[in-house]
Scaffold this motif. Sequence first.
Motif, mmCIF file in Angstrom:
data_model
loop_
_atom_site.group_PDB
_atom_site.id
_atom_site.type_symbol
_atom_site.label_atom_id
_atom_site.label_comp_id
_atom_site.label_asym_id
_atom_site.label_seq_id
_atom_site.Cartn_x
_atom_site.Cartn_y
_atom_site.Cartn_z
ATOM 1 N N GLU A 218 0.826 -1.216 0.000
ATOM 2 C CA GLU A 218 0.000 0.000 0.000
ATOM 3 C C GLU A 218 0.856 1.261 0.000
ATOM 4 O OE1 GLU A 218 -3.290 0.315 -0.556
ATOM 5 O OE2 GLU A 218 -3.053 -1.826 -0.944
ATOM 6 N N ALA A 219 1.987 1.226 0.674
ATOM 7 C CA ALA A 219 2.891 2.379 0.700
ATOM 8 C C ALA A 219 3.519 2.613 -0.676
ATOM 9 C CB ALA A 219 3.981 2.177 1.746
ATOM 10 N N LEU A 220 3.796 1.539 -1.393
ATOM 11 C CA LEU A 220 4.466 1.647 -2.691
ATOM 12 C C LEU A 220 3.517 1.934 -3.849
ATOM 13 C CD1 LEU A 220 6.965 -1.318 -2.286
ATOM 14 C CD2 LEU A 220 7.476 1.134 -2.095
ATOM 15 N N ARG A 221 2.255 1.548 -3.713
ATOM 16 C CA ARG A 221 1.293 1.681 -4.810
ATOM 17 C C ARG A 221 1.231 3.099 -5.387
ATOM 18 N NH1 ARG A 221 -2.335 -2.093 -5.475
ATOM 19 N NH2 ARG A 221 -2.504 -2.481 -3.252
ATOM 20 N N PRO A 222 1.122 4.148 -4.561
ATOM 21 C CA PRO A 222 1.057 5.501 -5.133
ATOM 22 C C PRO A 222 2.331 5.901 -5.889
ATOM 23 C CG PRO A 222 0.392 5.519 -2.824
ATOM 24 C CD PRO A 222 0.927 4.163 -3.105
ATOM 25 N N LEU A 223 3.427 5.220 -5.618
ATOM 26 C CA LEU A 223 4.686 5.526 -6.293
ATOM 27 C C LEU A 223 4.837 4.767 -7.610
ATOM 28 C CD1 LEU A 223 6.961 5.442 -3.124
ATOM 29 C CD2 LEU A 223 6.043 7.461 -4.287
ATOM 30 N N GLY A 224 3.892 3.878 -7.887
ATOM 31 C CA GLY A 224 3.891 3.155 -9.157
ATOM 32 C C GLY A 224 4.803 1.943 -9.213
ATOM 33 N N ILE A 225 5.198 1.436 -8.045
ATOM 34 C CA ILE A 225 6.011 0.226 -8.042
ATOM 35 C C ILE A 225 5.420 -0.798 -7.085
ATOM 36 C CG2 ILE A 225 8.150 1.404 -8.683
ATOM 37 C CD1 ILE A 225 9.045 1.078 -5.725
ATOM 38 N N GLU A 226 5.905 -2.021 -7.213
ATOM 39 C CA GLU A 226 5.475 -3.124 -6.360
ATOM 40 C C GLU A 226 6.624 -3.528 -5.446
ATOM 41 O OE1 GLU A 226 4.077 -6.283 -8.902
ATOM 42 O OE2 GLU A 226 2.987 -4.849 -10.163
ATOM 43 N N LEU A 227 6.329 -4.380 -4.491
ATOM 44 C CA LEU A 227 7.333 -4.856 -3.545
ATOM 45 C C LEU A 227 8.501 -5.527 -4.268
ATOM 46 C CD1 LEU A 227 7.385 -4.467 -0.545
ATOM 47 C CD2 LEU A 227 6.185 -6.603 -0.252
ATOM 48 N N ARG A 228 8.230 -6.271 -5.333
ATOM 49 C CA ARG A 228 9.298 -6.951 -6.075
ATOM 50 C C ARG A 228 10.257 -5.943 -6.708
ATOM 51 N NH1 ARG A 228 7.478 -8.328 -11.712
ATOM 52 N NH2 ARG A 228 5.746 -6.906 -12.069
ATOM 53 N N HIS A 229 9.723 -4.801 -7.159
ATOM 54 C CA HIS A 229 10.579 -3.744 -7.707
ATOM 55 C C HIS A 229 11.436 -3.136 -6.596
ATOM 56 C CE1 HIS A 229 7.011 -3.504 -10.544
ATOM 57 N NE2 HIS A 229 8.006 -3.889 -11.316
ATOM 58 N N PHE A 230 10.792 -2.885 -5.459
ATOM 59 C CA PHE A 230 11.492 -2.265 -4.340
ATOM 60 C C PHE A 230 12.603 -3.175 -3.827
ATOM 61 C CE2 PHE A 230 11.920 -0.610 0.038
ATOM 62 C CZ PHE A 230 12.250 0.689 -0.282
ATOM 63 N N ALA A 231 12.369 -4.484 -3.829
ATOM 64 C CA ALA A 231 13.394 -5.435 -3.377
ATOM 65 C C ALA A 231 14.655 -5.305 -4.232
ATOM 66 C CB ALA A 231 12.849 -6.862 -3.431
ATOM 67 N N VAL A 232 14.492 -5.118 -5.532
ATOM 68 C CA VAL A 232 15.646 -4.944 -6.415
ATOM 69 C C VAL A 232 16.311 -3.600 -6.148
ATOM 70 C CG1 VAL A 232 16.346 -4.649 -8.841
ATOM 71 C CG2 VAL A 232 14.825 -6.534 -8.188
ATOM 72 N N LEU A 233 15.514 -2.550 -5.953
ATOM 73 C CA LEU A 233 16.100 -1.241 -5.651
ATOM 74 C C LEU A 233 16.932 -1.296 -4.359
ATOM 75 C CD1 LEU A 233 13.197 1.209 -6.596
ATOM 76 C CD2 LEU A 233 15.236 0.607 -7.940
ATOM 77 N N ILE A 234 16.455 -2.040 -3.368
ATOM 78 C CA ILE A 234 17.216 -2.189 -2.116
ATOM 79 C C ILE A 234 18.596 -2.765 -2.410
ATOM 80 C CG2 ILE A 234 17.387 -3.501 0.037
ATOM 81 C CD1 ILE A 234 14.322 -3.227 0.273
ATOM 82 N N VAL A 235 18.648 -3.825 -3.218
ATOM 83 C CA VAL A 235 19.931 -4.449 -3.550
ATOM 84 C C VAL A 235 20.823 -3.457 -4.292
ATOM 85 C CG1 VAL A 235 21.064 -6.301 -4.854
ATOM 86 C CG2 VAL A 235 18.945 -6.779 -3.599
ATOM 87 N N LEU A 236 20.254 -2.727 -5.242
ATOM 88 C CA LEU A 236 21.051 -1.784 -6.025
ATOM 89 C C LEU A 236 21.590 -0.648 -5.166
ATOM 90 C CD1 LEU A 236 18.931 -1.614 -9.303
ATOM 91 C CD2 LEU A 236 20.984 -2.997 -8.839
ATOM 92 N N VAL A 237 20.796 -0.178 -4.219
ATOM 93 C CA VAL A 237 21.268 0.874 -3.310
ATOM 94 C C VAL A 237 22.381 0.329 -2.417
ATOM 95 C CG1 VAL A 237 20.601 2.265 -1.303
ATOM 96 C CG2 VAL A 237 19.184 2.291 -3.355
ATOM 97 N N ASN A 238 22.214 -0.889 -1.911
ATOM 98 C CA ASN A 238 23.195 -1.471 -0.992
ATOM 99 C C ASN A 238 24.478 -1.934 -1.676
ATOM 100 O OD1 ASN A 238 21.651 -1.096 1.308
ATOM 101 N ND2 ASN A 238 20.651 -3.067 1.109
ATOM 102 N N ARG A 239 24.351 -2.509 -2.873
ATOM 103 C CA ARG A 239 25.508 -3.126 -3.528
ATOM 104 C C ARG A 239 26.061 -2.333 -4.691
ATOM 105 N NH1 ARG A 239 24.865 -9.476 -4.396
ATOM 106 N NH2 ARG A 239 26.787 -8.962 -5.462
ATOM 107 N N GLY A 240 25.310 -1.367 -5.202
ATOM 108 C CA GLY A 240 25.730 -0.688 -6.417
ATOM 109 C C GLY A 240 25.365 -1.538 -7.620
ATOM 110 N N PRO A 241 25.956 -1.247 -8.778
ATOM 111 C CA PRO A 241 25.636 -2.023 -9.984
ATOM 112 C C PRO A 241 25.801 -3.519 -9.730
ATOM 113 C CG PRO A 241 26.987 -0.130 -10.540
ATOM 114 C CD PRO A 241 26.953 -0.206 -9.029
ATOM 115 N N THR A 242 24.797 -4.277 -10.131
ATOM 116 C CA THR A 242 24.745 -5.706 -9.826
ATOM 117 C C THR A 242 24.275 -6.474 -11.048
ATOM 118 O OG1 THR A 242 24.145 -5.127 -7.550
ATOM 119 C CG2 THR A 242 23.787 -7.402 -8.207
ATOM 120 N N VAL A 243 24.942 -7.571 -11.371
ATOM 121 C CA VAL A 243 24.505 -8.383 -12.513
ATOM 122 C C VAL A 243 23.191 -9.074 -12.164
ATOM 123 C CG1 VAL A 243 26.833 -8.694 -13.451
ATOM 124 C CG2 VAL A 243 25.922 -10.381 -11.851
ATOM 125 N N GLN A 244 22.395 -9.346 -13.194
ATOM 126 C CA GLN A 244 21.057 -9.908 -12.989
ATOM 127 C C GLN A 244 21.087 -11.224 -12.245
ATOM 128 O OE1 GLN A 244 18.689 -7.866 -16.705
ATOM 129 N NE2 GLN A 244 18.892 -10.039 -16.707
#
Length: 161
Positions: free
Chosen positions: A43-69
């Motif tokens: 519900e917190a992410l819905r107004p921002l246009g993303i889902e939890l699965r998207h946010f999970a990837v953003l968390i990794v990218l913020v923590n690790r920097g560029p990351t291979v798929q």
Amino acid sequence: MTGDVPRRSTASRATDRPGDASPFALGLLLRQAHWRAATVMTEALRPLGIELRHFAVLIVLVNRGPTVQRDLAAETGSDKAGIMRVVDDLERKGLAVRKAVPGDRRVRAVEITPQGVELFDAAHVAAEPLAEQLVAELAPGEPEQLRQLLSRFAYPAGGET
């Protein structure tokens, strides 16, 4: 052979009710807690246009920097096809980009964009009041105690899994 197995007069059957004494009780409680928390964070992410699965990837990218798929899939518990769809979504939204990895032209690293960082920060602001509601029934100090216990449970002996 059944004489070697201790018999119990009453079997403890798994339920998802509070007070369940079965060996499955902890897993069932964690599943229920996950569903509740995921619903609130969705519900917190819905107004921002993303889902939890998207946010999970953003968390990794913020923590690790560029990351291979391949590593993104492992970090988020996703499969190859699923992570490709999420990264495609993030690219379409301008939140991440794929870039060539020096030395291996077949591999692409995913990198968060400045717009992705802005959305990541906005998600935290949007989630704050909902996260407080999530633990509103707990006594003072219990939310931190719960975080500590879950951290020890999820990462035994301080290691990451």
